[in-house]
Design a protein around this motif. Structure first.
Motif, PDB file in Angstrom:
ATOM      1  N   UNK A 234      44.577  27.685  47.024  1.00 29.68           N
ATOM      2  CA  UNK A 234      44.430  27.258  45.629  1.00 29.68           C
ATOM      3  C   UNK A 234      45.779  26.855  45.051  1.00 29.68           C
ATOM      4  N   UNK A 235      46.821  27.615  45.355  1.00 29.90           N
ATOM      5  CA  UNK A 235      48.148  27.274  44.858  1.00 29.90           C
ATOM      6  C   UNK A 235      48.640  25.944  45.392  1.00 29.90           C
ATOM      7  N   UNK A 236      48.372  25.695  46.674  1.00 27.29           N
ATOM      8  CA  UNK A 236      48.795  24.430  47.283  1.00 27.29           C
ATOM      9  C   UNK A 236      48.054  23.243  46.676  1.00 27.29           C
ATOM     10  N   UNK A 237      46.734  23.364  46.583  1.00 30.08           N
ATOM     11  CA  UNK A 237      45.939  22.230  46.104  1.00 30.08           C
ATOM     12  C   UNK A 237      46.126  21.973  44.609  1.00 30.08           C
ATOM     13  N   UNK A 253      54.376  28.504  36.339  1.00 31.89           N
ATOM     14  CA  UNK A 253      54.106  29.940  36.341  1.00 31.89           C
ATOM     15  C   UNK A 253      52.791  30.131  37.092  1.00 31.89           C
ATOM     16  N   UNK A 254      52.812  30.932  38.138  1.00 33.03           N
ATOM     17  CA  UNK A 254      51.637  31.085  39.004  1.00 33.03           C
ATOM     18  C   UNK A 254      50.950  32.427  38.760  1.00 33.03           C
ATOM     19  N   UNK A 255      49.633  32.436  38.976  1.00 34.86           N
ATOM     20  CA  UNK A 255      48.846  33.640  38.735  1.00 34.86           C
ATOM     21  C   UNK A 255      49.203  34.789  39.641  1.00 34.86           C
ATOM     22  N   UNK A 256      49.632  34.499  40.862  1.00 40.06           N
ATOM     23  CA  UNK A 256      50.116  35.546  41.765  1.00 40.06           C
ATOM     24  C   UNK A 256      51.049  34.908  42.796  1.00 40.06           C
ATOM     25  N   UNK A 257      51.595  35.731  43.680  1.00 43.45           N
ATOM     26  CA  UNK A 257      52.565  35.230  44.654  1.00 43.45           C
ATOM     27  C   UNK A 257      51.932  34.304  45.685  1.00 43.45           C
ATOM     28  N   UNK A 258      50.678  34.550  46.038  1.00 46.33           N
ATOM     29  CA  UNK A 258      50.024  33.669  47.010  1.00 46.33           C
ATOM     30  C   UNK A 258      49.918  32.251  46.460  1.00 46.33           C
ATOM     31  N   UNK A 260      51.920  30.981  44.289  1.00 45.59           N
ATOM     32  CA  UNK A 260      53.294  30.467  44.265  1.00 45.59           C
ATOM     33  C   UNK A 260      53.714  29.956  45.634  1.00 45.59           C
ATOM     34  N   UNK A 261      53.351  30.669  46.688  1.00 43.89           N
ATOM     35  CA  UNK A 261      53.687  30.224  48.042  1.00 43.89           C
ATOM     36  C   UNK A 261      52.955  28.928  48.373  1.00 43.89           C
TER      37      UNK A 261
END
Length: 346
Positions: A234-237, A253-258, A260-261
């Motif tokens: 989800x973070x990538x897309x 700002x990301x919801x969690x570290x995953x 963000x990665x």
């Protein structure tokens, strides 16, 4: 009769098998009151104590064999990073050890994927208390456990489980600190990736993000918000969607570290440098946050302390005491690393 039929046939309660909740109903008191009588604790009127003791004798009440042998906290997980689960278990174990209590855990993922029941086996094991670290546990499950005198404590529940006590981090203040950090660096066009809209933690983090912008007098551009799940994909897309806009954000700002990665991967594919072209902030501070290049700026959750707090609450309830509140929030801390810097001049 087949073995399968024997397994499915409901067990007929024997004398002495009545749960605490049934004894409580017959006595006209609460299950915690019966628990106090069983454990010889104070806080029960003499007439009430005598009435409960008489019912226990009349029905030949026997403690469940497992409970009589030892205290046991059972922890339920589902779709959780092993590093986070281990930190939570470490905190639970520290408290359990001080009470000569054992700790067991179940990863519900495989049972759910295989279509196998998980609540019925849990009730049959009759643990002293249950700590739920997953969104599968509902208020109805809490009522089922309570009917057998088994207290439930939830860690960061996805939805409302009241009156089930819950433990988590102050997600709002964590997101507020992360956003203020970017504002202090000079960023004004800041995007945000959130988690599921029904998730309480995701909503609190989004509210904290918006509060920081409001306090700085910055109107948020709704086109810079994307909602998804707490995952790398989800973070990538979603990150790629924002970073390929005509006017992309200078920070996320990301919801969690995953997530963000995942943004790291999207930025790499597009040819953006972190933090020269894009600043990124995560949430959790998982082990992988320090392995990336550059290391990830993130909001640290005190997972070990969260687990310890949940264990203390669970054992307090198992002892027959009540809790002064239903929601317990622990502080977070912003950990600044190499993924954030001033915006580049474009």
């Amino acid at each position: 009769m087949s073995d399968e039929s024997r397994r499915r046939r409901p067990r007929i309660p024997r004398r002495g098998d009545l749960p605490v909740a049934t004894i409580a109903e017959l006595a006209g008191v609460s299950p915690p009151t019966v628990s106090k009588v069983l454990n010889g604790r104070t806080g029960v009127g003499e007439q009430t104590r005598q009435r409960v003791e008489a019912l226990l004798r009349d029905h030949g009440y026997r403690r469940p064999e497992d409970a009589a042998r030892t205290l046991c906290i059972e922890v339920l997980f589902h779709h959780m990073l092993p590093s986070i689960a281990l930190e939570i278990l470490r905190g639970i174990q520290e408290v359990a050890d001080s009470r000569d209590c054992t700790v067991g855990f179940v990863d519900l993922r495989h049972r759910v994927e295989a279509g196998l029941p998980w609540m019925e086996p849990l009730l049959l094991r009759h643990p002293t208390a249950v700590i739920a670290v997953c969104s599968l546990v509902t208020a109805e499950h809490g009522r089922q456990l309570a009917s057998m005198g088994i207290p439930l404590v939830a860690i960061d529940p996805g939805g409302e489980l009241f009156p089930t006590p819950a433990v988590g981090s102050n997600n709002w203040s964590g997101a507020l600190a992360a956003t203020r950090h970017l504002l202090d660096l000079g960023h004004r066009r800041i995007g945000v990736l959130t988690g599921p809209v029904q998730d309480l933690a995701a909503r609190a983090r989004l509210d904290g993000f918006r509060a920081a912008l409001d306090h700085a007098g910055i109107s948020f551009d709704d086109s810079l918000e994307r909602q998804g799940v707490f995952s790398f994909v989800a973070g990538r897309d979603l990150g790629r969607e924002l970073l390929t806009r005509a006017e992309p954000p200078t920070a996320l700002v990301c919801g969690n570290d995953l997530q963000a990665l995942g943004v790291y991967a999207a930025a790499h594919d597009i040819g953006l440098r972190i933090p020269e072209d894009l600043s990124v902030v995560g949430f959790d501070d998982v082990d992988q946050a320090t392995w990336t290049s550059p290391p990830l700026t993130t909001v640290r959750q005190p997972f070990t302390e969260i687990g310890a707090t949940a264990a203390r609450l669970a054992l307090t309830l198992a002892d027959g005491h009540t809790l002064p509140q239903e929601r317990y929030e622990l502080g977070t801390a912003l950990v600044v690393r190499g993924s954030t810097g001033p915006p580049s001049i474009r």
